[in-house]
Scaffold this motif. Structure first.
Motif, PDB file in Angstrom:
ATOM      1  N   ASP A 362       9.860  42.506 -61.128  1.00  0.00           N
ATOM      2  CA  ASP A 362      10.327  43.846 -60.764  1.00  0.00           C
ATOM      3  C   ASP A 362      11.313  43.777 -59.601  1.00  0.00           C
ATOM      4  O   ASP A 362      12.382  44.412 -59.647  1.00  0.00           O
ATOM      5  CB  ASP A 362       9.131  44.717 -60.390  1.00  0.00           C
ATOM      6  CG  ASP A 362       9.558  46.103 -59.926  1.00  0.00           C
ATOM      7  OD1 ASP A 362      10.046  46.871 -60.762  1.00  0.00           O
ATOM      8  OD2 ASP A 362       9.406  46.387 -58.712  1.00  0.00           O
ATOM      9  N   GLN A 363      10.983  42.980 -58.580  1.00  0.00           N
ATOM     10  CA  GLN A 363      11.871  42.925 -57.412  1.00  0.00           C
ATOM     11  C   GLN A 363      13.207  42.265 -57.746  1.00  0.00           C
ATOM     12  O   GLN A 363      14.264  42.742 -57.314  1.00  0.00           O
ATOM     13  CB  GLN A 363      11.177  42.174 -56.274  1.00  0.00           C
ATOM     14  CG  GLN A 363      10.056  42.971 -55.617  1.00  0.00           C
ATOM     15  CD  GLN A 363       9.897  42.650 -54.141  1.00  0.00           C
ATOM     16  OE1 GLN A 363      10.012  41.504 -53.728  1.00  0.00           O
ATOM     17  NE2 GLN A 363       9.620  43.673 -53.339  1.00  0.00           N
ATOM     18  N   CYS A 365      14.710  42.086 -60.695  1.00  0.00           N
ATOM     19  CA  CYS A 365      15.478  42.995 -61.544  1.00  0.00           C
ATOM     20  C   CYS A 365      16.098  44.132 -60.725  1.00  0.00           C
ATOM     21  O   CYS A 365      17.254  44.522 -60.952  1.00  0.00           O
ATOM     22  CB  CYS A 365      14.593  43.558 -62.652  1.00  0.00           C
ATOM     23  SG  CYS A 365      14.184  42.354 -63.952  1.00  0.00           S
ATOM     24  N   ARG A 366      15.336  44.674 -59.786  1.00  0.00           N
ATOM     25  CA  ARG A 366      15.873  45.736 -58.930  1.00  0.00           C
ATOM     26  C   ARG A 366      17.015  45.218 -58.063  1.00  0.00           C
ATOM     27  O   ARG A 366      18.023  45.907 -57.864  1.00  0.00           O
ATOM     28  CB  ARG A 366      14.755  46.310 -58.063  1.00  0.00           C
ATOM     29  CG  ARG A 366      13.756  47.169 -58.852  1.00  0.00           C
ATOM     30  CD  ARG A 366      12.559  47.545 -57.994  1.00  0.00           C
ATOM     31  NE  ARG A 366      12.978  48.275 -56.783  1.00  0.00           N
ATOM     32  CZ  ARG A 366      12.196  48.468 -55.730  1.00  0.00           C
ATOM     33  NH1 ARG A 366      10.961  47.957 -55.725  1.00  0.00           N
ATOM     34  NH2 ARG A 366      12.634  49.148 -54.686  1.00  0.00           N
ATOM     35  N   GLU A 371      19.703  47.494 -56.062  1.00  0.00           N
ATOM     36  CA  GLU A 371      18.758  48.186 -55.198  1.00  0.00           C
ATOM     37  C   GLU A 371      18.321  47.290 -54.033  1.00  0.00           C
ATOM     38  O   GLU A 371      18.458  46.076 -54.062  1.00  0.00           O
ATOM     39  CB  GLU A 371      17.521  48.600 -56.019  1.00  0.00           C
ATOM     40  CG  GLU A 371      17.802  49.582 -57.123  1.00  0.00           C
ATOM     41  CD  GLU A 371      16.542  49.987 -57.848  1.00  0.00           C
ATOM     42  OE1 GLU A 371      15.452  49.939 -57.226  1.00  0.00           O
ATOM     43  OE2 GLU A 371      16.621  50.342 -59.040  1.00  0.00           O
ATOM     44  N   VAL A 373      15.158  45.931 -51.715  1.00  0.00           N
ATOM     45  CA  VAL A 373      13.710  45.739 -51.818  1.00  0.00           C
ATOM     46  C   VAL A 373      13.198  45.161 -50.507  1.00  0.00           C
ATOM     47  O   VAL A 373      13.945  44.540 -49.742  1.00  0.00           O
ATOM     48  CB  VAL A 373      13.332  44.803 -52.987  1.00  0.00           C
ATOM     49  CG1 VAL A 373      13.864  45.332 -54.312  1.00  0.00           C
ATOM     50  CG2 VAL A 373      13.812  43.383 -52.737  1.00  0.00           C
TER      51      VAL A 373
END
Length: 558
Positions: A362-363, A365-366, A371, A373
Motif C-alpha cells: 500500500d505504501q 503504491c501510494r 502521495e 506516506v
C-alpha cells in the motif's frame, strides 16, 4: 595384540580395537553397515574429517559419515571428480578438463580439446566418458593415497602437464604432499577420497551448454540424483567471471599466490575492483535510462554484500542524475505476536509473512502515485511496529532502493506494477579454483565473510556463526534461491583476491573454536583451506570495496 580404547559416536559407546587398525577395519569390526544403508564415506577423528584409510594408533573419538552429511558428500564428490578426470585421461589423451562450477544442482565441467581436430563436446563424447566412468566404478579400483616430498609430487605433475597443480603446490610451501593414484593416473585433492570406485553408486554425466554437467546424489534423498533445475542466469554470471579472470590472468589459487608474491597485488586489486564497479555502473545506467523503473529490489543470500552493493549502486545512480532513497524492509515487520511460528514453535523471522505485506504494498503504491506516506519503524526490543515520524514523497527522479531476503519474492511486491520494478540478485559466486580439479564452494567464502563480520560488528563467537550455518542455509534454500532466476540482472560480489585478504582475520577466529566443540570439524577444515592462500596486505583493499563490509573500515558503514 595391543589394543586401544576408542569412543564411537555412532554407537555412543567405548570399544577396544586393535592398535594400528584402519577406520575401515573398525567400521567392519563394529558391524555398523546397517546404520549406513547408503555406505560410509569418511569419518571424524577427534572432530577432524579423515579418509577411511586413516590408522588408529591411540585413543580417539570417532564418528562415521555418509553422503547425507556435508563432509561426507564432499568426499563422495571429490572421488567422482577423479573418476571423471581419469575417464578424460583414458579416452581423450591430450585433452584437459576443468571441473567444478556448481550450477543446476550439479557441477559444470569444461572440456578442452586444444590441438585436436574435433574440439566439440558432442553427445557421442559425453556417452564415451559416461561409459568409461561406469567401467571404472564397476572395476572396483582403489584410490591409493601416497605421501611424498613436495618436490617429487611437483615433478610428477609437471611431467603430466598439470601446471596449475604445480603452481599450487609450489606456492603452499609444505615439505610433504599427499596425492592419489587411480589405476596409474595421478591427481591431487585437498581433502580425503573414498577407498574404492565401487562406492560411487550414483552419478550421471550430461551435456550442458558447451561443456558437461556432472550430476551427484541428493543428500536428502541419497537413492536418487539431485533434480536438475534451470539456472541459465547464474551460469552466465560464472561465464562472465571466467572472462574477467582471463583479463586478470588468474584462474587458480596457485596463479593468484604467484601474483601476490611477485608484488602484483595492487594491480590485481585495482583491476578486479574496476571490473566490478563497471558492472555496477552498467546496472545504474540501465535503470537511469528506463524512466518507468521507480523501484529497485535487491536480494541475495547471507553475506553476499547486498548492503554495500546497494550503497554503491546509489552512488552510481546519483552520478546518472537520479535520487536514490533506501527503505529498510526490516521496518515492515509485523508485531511480534503476529510473527509466524516454525516447526519447533519458535518465531520464524525469516518467513515472508513476518513482514506486513499489505502495508508495504500500500505504501509503495501510494508513493508511486505521488502521495506522501509516513514510514514505519520497527522497535526490536518491544517487538512493535511504530510510526517513525519520517515522511516521504517521491520526486520524478527518485528511485526507491529496497534490499532484503524477500526482495525477489513476487508476494513482497505483488501490487507494484511490473514495469516499475527492477530486480537484482546479488551473490558471492566464488569462481577461482585451487586448481583445475579442486573447486572452492561459494558457501565456504560466504561463511568466512560472515565469521569475520559477525565477530567484528555483532559480537558473535565464530563457534556460534558456524553452528547457525545450517539454519541460515535452510532459510536461503526456502526464501531466496527459488527466486534467483527471476532477477532482471545478477551481480557477483565475490572478488578474486578476497580469500587472500580475509586470511589474516579469519585464521585467528577459526582457531578460537575448541577441539571438543562440534563446530571444530568445520573450523579446522576452513583453517586448512584458507592457508592455501598467500596472505596479502589488508590495506591493499580500498575502502569502497564490497569486501570492506566484512573486513571493516568501509566508507559506507555508519
Amino acid at each position: 595384540m595391543k589394543t586401544i580404547r576408542i569412543f564411537c559416536r555412532n554407537t555412543n559407546a567405548y570399544h577396544n580395537v586393535a592398535k594400528g587398525s584402519t577406520l575401515e577395519d573398525v567400521f567392519a569390526d563394529l558391524d555398523l553397515a546397517a546404520q549406513f544403508p547408503y555406505g560410509v564415506t569418511s569419518c571424524k577423528v577427534n572432530n577432524r574429517v579423515e579418509g577411511l584409510h586413516y590408522t588408529l594408533n591411540d585413543s580417539r573419538d570417532i564418528e562415521y559419515l555418509d553422503i547425507t552429511s556435508p563432509s561426507g558428500l564432499r568426499t563422495y564428490t571429490r572421488s567422482l571428480f577423479f573418476v571423471l578426470y581419469k575417464a578424460v585421461y583414458d579416452c581423450y589423451p591430450g585433452a584437459s578438463i576443468r571441473i567444478g562450477t556448481p550450477v543446476s544442482n550439479g557441477y559444470h565441467c569444461e572440456l578442452d580439446f586444444e590441438g585436436m581436430e574435433d574440439d566439440a563436446v558432442t553427445d557421442a563424447v559425453v556417452d564415451t566418458l559416461r561409459r568409461r566412468m561406469q567401467s571404472i566404478v564397476k572395476a572396483d579400483l582403489p584410490f591409493r593415497r601416497v605421501t611424498a616430498h613436495t618436490s617429487e609430487a611437483v615433478e610428477l605433475f609437471r611431467a603430466q602437464g598439470l601446471t596449475k597443480k604445480v603452481k599450487l603446490l609450489e606456492s603452499i610451501g609444505d615439505l610433504y604432499t599427499h596425492y592419489y593414484i587411480l589405476d596409474g593416473t595421478v591427481d591431487y585433492f585437498y581433502g580425503s577420497l573414498l577407498l574404492r570406485t565401487s562406492q560411487l553408486t550414483r552419478f550421471d554425466l550430461v551435456r550442458y551448454g558447451e561443456g558437461l554437467l556432472l550430476r551427484v546424489p541428493d543428500p536428502e534423498h541419497p537413492d536418487r540424483l539431485r533434480p536438475m533445475k534451470e539456472q541459465r542466469k547464474i551460469f552466465s554470471v560464472f561465464q562472465e567471471q571466467r572472462r574477467w579472470q582471463d583479463i586478470l590472468g588468474c584462474t587458480t589459487v596457485g596463479e593468484l599466490n604467484q601474483a601476490i608474491r611477485a608484488g602484483k597485488t595492487n594491480d590485481l586489486v585495482n583491476v578486479a575492483e574496476a571490473l566490478q564497479e563497471k558492472k555496477i555502473a552498467q546496472i545504474a545506467d540501465h535503470i537511469a535510462t528506463h524512466s518507468q523503473i521507480r523501484v529497485v529490489l535487491i536480494a541475495g543470500p547471507s553475506s553476499s554484500g547486498k548492503t554495500t552493493f546497494s550503497k554503491r549502486l546509489s552512488v552510481q545512480l546519483k552520478a546518472c542524475g537520479k535520487r536514490p532513497v533506501s527503505i529498510s524492509l526490516d521496518n515492515y515487520f509485523v508485531d511480534r505476536e503476529l510473527t509466524p511460528l516454525d516447526a519447533r514453535g519458535d518465531y520464524d523471522f525469516e518467513h515472508i509473512e513476518a513482514l506486513n505485506l499489505p502495508h508495504f504494498n500500500d505504501q509503495v503504491c501510494r508513493l508511486l502515485m505521488g502521495e506522501e506516506v509516513e514510514l514505519p519503524r520497527f522497535d526490536f526490543p518491544t517487538g512493535r511496529s511504530l510510526l517513525s515520524g519520517e515522511r516521504l514523497c517521491l520526486e520524478p527522479d527518485t528511485i526507491l532502493i529496497l534490499e532484503g531476503n524477500h526482495a525477489l519474492n513476487p508476494r513482497l511486491s505483488e501490487r507494484i506494477p511490473d514495469e516499475a520494478k527492477y530486480k537484482i540478485y546479488a551473490s558471492a559466486l566464488t569462481t577461482i579454483m585451487l586448481d583445475d580439479h579442486n573447486y572452492i564452494p561459494t558457501t565456504d567464502s560466504r561463511l568466512l565473510r560472515r565469521i569475520c563480520r559477525d565477530y567484528k560488528y555483532r559480537g558473535y563467537d565464530p563457534r556460534e556463526v558456524i553452528r547457525r550455518c545450517a539454519s541460515v542455509t535452510a532459510g536461503e534454500e526456502k526464501w531466496i534461491f527459488p527466486f534467483q532466476e527471476q532477477a532482471d540482472v545478477m551481480i557477483n560480489t565475490a572478488l578474486i583476491y578476497e580469500l587472500a585478504a580475509l586470511r589474516a582475520q579469519a585464521l585467528p577466529l577459526l582457531e578460537m573454536v575448541p577441539e571438543h566443540a562440534p563446530e571444530y570439524s568445520e573450523a579446522y577444515r576452513l583453517r586448512k583451506f584458507i592457508t592455501y592462500f598467500t596472505p596479502m596486505p589488508m590495506d591493499a583493499v580500498p575502502p569502497t570495496s564490497l569486501l570492506r563490509e566484512f573486513m571493516g573500515h568501509s566508507i559506507f558503514q555508519a
